[in-house]
Design an enzyme around this catalytic site. Structure first.
Site, mmCIF file in Angstrom:
data_model
loop_
_atom_site.group_PDB
_atom_site.id
_atom_site.type_symbol
_atom_site.label_atom_id
_atom_site.label_comp_id
_atom_site.label_asym_id
_atom_site.label_seq_id
_atom_site.Cartn_x
_atom_site.Cartn_y
_atom_site.Cartn_z
ATOM 1 N N LYS A 18 -5.047 -9.624 -21.034
ATOM 2 C CA LYS A 18 -4.193 -9.997 -22.182
ATOM 3 C C LYS A 18 -4.971 -10.032 -23.497
ATOM 4 O O LYS A 18 -4.386 -9.869 -24.564
ATOM 5 C CB LYS A 18 -3.544 -11.362 -21.927
ATOM 6 N N ASP A 31 5.348 -15.094 -24.198
ATOM 7 C CA ASP A 31 5.243 -16.339 -23.406
ATOM 8 C C ASP A 31 5.778 -17.560 -24.160
ATOM 9 O O ASP A 31 6.516 -18.379 -23.597
ATOM 10 C CB ASP A 31 3.784 -16.611 -23.017
ATOM 11 N N THR A 90 -0.921 -8.299 -17.739
ATOM 12 C CA THR A 90 -1.199 -9.614 -17.157
ATOM 13 C C THR A 90 -2.694 -9.766 -16.911
ATOM 14 O O THR A 90 -3.492 -8.929 -17.330
ATOM 15 C CB THR A 90 -0.332 -9.855 -15.897
ATOM 16 N N SER A 114 7.580 -8.823 -10.593
ATOM 17 C CA SER A 114 8.181 -8.224 -11.795
ATOM 18 C C SER A 114 8.922 -6.927 -11.486
ATOM 19 O O SER A 114 10.039 -6.727 -11.985
ATOM 20 C CB SER A 114 7.118 -7.977 -12.864
ATOM 21 N N ALA A 120 -5.760 -25.544 -22.263
ATOM 22 C CA ALA A 120 -5.966 -24.887 -23.573
ATOM 23 C C ALA A 120 -6.211 -23.399 -23.376
ATOM 24 O O ALA A 120 -6.862 -22.754 -24.186
ATOM 25 C CB ALA A 120 -7.146 -25.543 -24.295
ATOM 26 N N GLY A 121 -5.685 -22.839 -22.272
ATOM 27 C CA GLY A 121 -5.834 -21.408 -21.990
ATOM 28 C C GLY A 121 -4.728 -20.613 -22.677
ATOM 29 O O GLY A 121 -4.098 -21.074 -23.645
ATOM 30 N N GLY A 129 8.960 -24.237 -14.089
ATOM 31 C CA GLY A 129 8.208 -23.085 -14.608
ATOM 32 C C GLY A 129 8.913 -21.740 -14.464
ATOM 33 O O GLY A 129 8.619 -20.802 -15.208
ATOM 34 N N ASN A 140 1.032 -9.843 -24.078
ATOM 35 C CA ASN A 140 1.543 -9.637 -22.714
ATOM 36 C C ASN A 140 2.602 -8.536 -22.642
ATOM 37 O O ASN A 140 3.077 -8.208 -21.562
ATOM 38 C CB ASN A 140 2.085 -10.948 -22.108
HETATM 39 P P1 NAP Z 1 -5.863 -19.760 -18.311
HETATM 40 O O1 NAP Z 1 -5.843 -19.010 -19.580
HETATM 41 O O2 NAP Z 1 -6.834 -19.396 -17.248
HETATM 42 O O3 NAP Z 1 -6.057 -21.329 -18.674
HETATM 43 C C1 NAP Z 1 -6.130 -22.298 -17.652
HETATM 44 C C2 NAP Z 1 -6.285 -23.672 -18.288
HETATM 45 O O4 NAP Z 1 -6.252 -24.629 -17.230
HETATM 46 C C3 NAP Z 1 -7.614 -23.863 -19.011
HETATM 47 O O5 NAP Z 1 -7.404 -24.699 -20.115
HETATM 48 C C4 NAP Z 1 -8.481 -24.539 -17.949
HETATM 49 O O6 NAP Z 1 -9.443 -25.429 -18.486
HETATM 50 C C5 NAP Z 1 -7.467 -25.391 -17.223
HETATM 51 N N1 NAP Z 1 -7.877 -25.600 -15.825
HETATM 52 C C6 NAP Z 1 -8.121 -24.650 -14.896
HETATM 53 N N2 NAP Z 1 -8.454 -25.225 -13.723
HETATM 54 C C7 NAP Z 1 -8.436 -26.573 -13.938
HETATM 55 C C8 NAP Z 1 -8.710 -27.700 -13.119
HETATM 56 N N3 NAP Z 1 -9.045 -27.552 -11.838
HETATM 57 N N4 NAP Z 1 -8.586 -28.926 -13.666
HETATM 58 C C9 NAP Z 1 -8.241 -29.081 -14.961
HETATM 59 N N5 NAP Z 1 -7.978 -28.045 -15.799
HETATM 60 C C10 NAP Z 1 -8.065 -26.815 -15.283
HETATM 61 O O7 NAP Z 1 -4.430 -19.701 -17.580
HETATM 62 P P2 NAP Z 1 -2.993 -19.564 -18.272
HETATM 63 O O8 NAP Z 1 -2.592 -18.147 -18.302
HETATM 64 O O9 NAP Z 1 -2.979 -20.374 -19.512
HETATM 65 O O10 NAP Z 1 -2.070 -20.247 -17.146
HETATM 66 C C11 NAP Z 1 -2.064 -21.649 -16.955
HETATM 67 C C12 NAP Z 1 -0.983 -22.022 -15.942
HETATM 68 O O11 NAP Z 1 0.282 -21.656 -16.439
HETATM 69 C C13 NAP Z 1 -1.131 -21.313 -14.598
HETATM 70 O O12 NAP Z 1 -0.720 -22.211 -13.594
HETATM 71 C C14 NAP Z 1 -0.139 -20.188 -14.686
HETATM 72 O O13 NAP Z 1 0.357 -19.780 -13.419
HETATM 73 C C15 NAP Z 1 0.959 -20.822 -15.507
HETATM 74 N N6 NAP Z 1 1.745 -19.851 -16.256
HETATM 75 C C16 NAP Z 1 3.079 -19.810 -16.023
HETATM 76 C C17 NAP Z 1 3.866 -18.926 -16.724
HETATM 77 C C18 NAP Z 1 5.343 -18.908 -16.467
HETATM 78 O O14 NAP Z 1 6.008 -17.927 -16.865
HETATM 79 N N7 NAP Z 1 5.908 -19.931 -15.863
HETATM 80 C C19 NAP Z 1 3.298 -18.068 -17.684
HETATM 81 C C20 NAP Z 1 1.925 -18.151 -17.918
HETATM 82 C C21 NAP Z 1 1.152 -19.056 -17.191
HETATM 83 P P3 NAP Z 1 -10.875 -24.922 -19.051
HETATM 84 O O15 NAP Z 1 -10.615 -24.476 -20.455
HETATM 85 O O16 NAP Z 1 -11.725 -26.123 -18.981
HETATM 86 O O17 NAP Z 1 -11.315 -23.805 -18.133
#
Ligand code: NAP
Length: 280
Positions: free
Chosen positions: A70, A106, A66, A21, A132-133, A246, A91
């Protein structure tokens, strides 16, 4: 030249030393001829409140937040906007003359990127979100508000999937299903979004769904940007689906933050070029 008049911005989180960033933001401000500077701070949980007070005392115009703050950051703000409140995560913080206001960029960042890269019209979409994160909540919320036909949530933890479906069902048809049912539902899905880290470095050979469930009528978004070409996107392309990377969301969510701090449009291509030139 940084002076006492320079508008100061930052990223706070832990750990953040690998964040791109600062280079993206500072290159962008230089391109815009704007007297802004962006830095980053590793902040421990015990020091989060002190860090917020310090940024405010030093007159920072705002900051990005981040992982892992958050959610927690909200209790140190004067106001959280409606979207961020519904999503449950902030964020971006804007310092409005000493009042700290929280936003979540986001969801809108995803939407702008999806539109730019695929041109899809949200009201005709039958959406499936994997995860569902925080990211899934942000994206699900904006898609529901934009009138997606229906949204299906598939998540490892069923309780979190149900909670998100309940939130979204205030705005559109939404439900949670187990992964085993995803093959049948995929047939009627038009927009599939991976909001899990499955496929991310170092687990680059994994896909969140088996390739055989993908089909040519899908738009497939992967929020993962490292690697750019995930297994999911490669398989989707092989099946003739339209794919959405992404990196665009990363650029656009930052651009929306710039708009909030500066009241000016950000140069998307400049920002994207910086990130594409970086080893992420
Ligand atoms: P988060 O809040 O930690 O949520 C992660 C989600 O993924 C949860 O629902 C979790 O399930 C699930 N998960 C984690 N490990 C898993 C596995 N091994 N198998 C199946 N499900 C799994 O993370 P987040 O911030 O939402 O980010 C999610 C993804 O989006 C990451 O890869 C992140 O890098 C990406 N992202 C990208 C951007 C962008 O600008 N491109 C922005 C934000 C995020 P549970 O509920 O069961 O734990």
């Amino acid at each position: 030249m940084i002076t006492a008049h320079t508008n100061k911005l930052a990223l706070i989180g832990y750990p953040i030393q690998h964040s791109k960033s600062p280079i993206m933001m500072n290159t962008t401000f230089a391109y815009m001829g704007a007297d802004f500077v962006y830095t980053s701070f590793n902040v421990s949980r015990e020091q989060l409140q002190a860090a917020v007070n310090g940024l405010k005392a030093l007159g920072f115009r705002g900051w990005n937040v981040t992982f892992p703050y958050k959610i927690e950051i909200q209790k140190y703000l004067d106001r959280v906007d409606e979207t961020a409140k519904a999503i449950g995560a902030v964020n971006t913080v804007v310092n409005e003359d000493g009042k700290l206001v929280g936003y979540n960029t986001d969801g809108i960042g995803y939407l702008r990127s999806l539109h730019e890269e695929t041109g899809v019209c949200i009201p005709s979409q039958k959406v499936m979100i994997l995860g569902a994160g925080g990211a899934a909540r942000a994206i699900g919320f904006v898609l529901a508000k934009q009138g997606a036909q229906h949204i299906t949530i598939v998540n490892r933890s069923a309780v979190k999937a149900q909670e998100l479906a309940k939130l979204l069902s205030q705005y559109t048809k939404a439900r949670a299903i187990p992964l085993q049912e995803c093959e049948a539902v995929m047939k009627e899905t038009t927009l599939l979004i991976n909001a899990t880290p499955v496929g991310m470095s170092p687990y680059v050979s994994d896909s969140p769904v088996p390739s055989m469930v993908l089909h040519s009528k899908l738009v497939v978004s992967d929020l993962i940007y490292n690697p750019k070409h995930t297994v999911l996107l490669e398989c989707a392309r092989d099946q003739g689906a339209n794919i959405h990377y992404g990196l665009g969301m990363l650029v656009h969510q930052a651009a929306v933050a710039i708009e909030l701090w500066m009241g000016r449009k950000a140069p998307i291509d400049v920002m994207r070029n910086v990130l594409e030139g970086c080893k992420l």
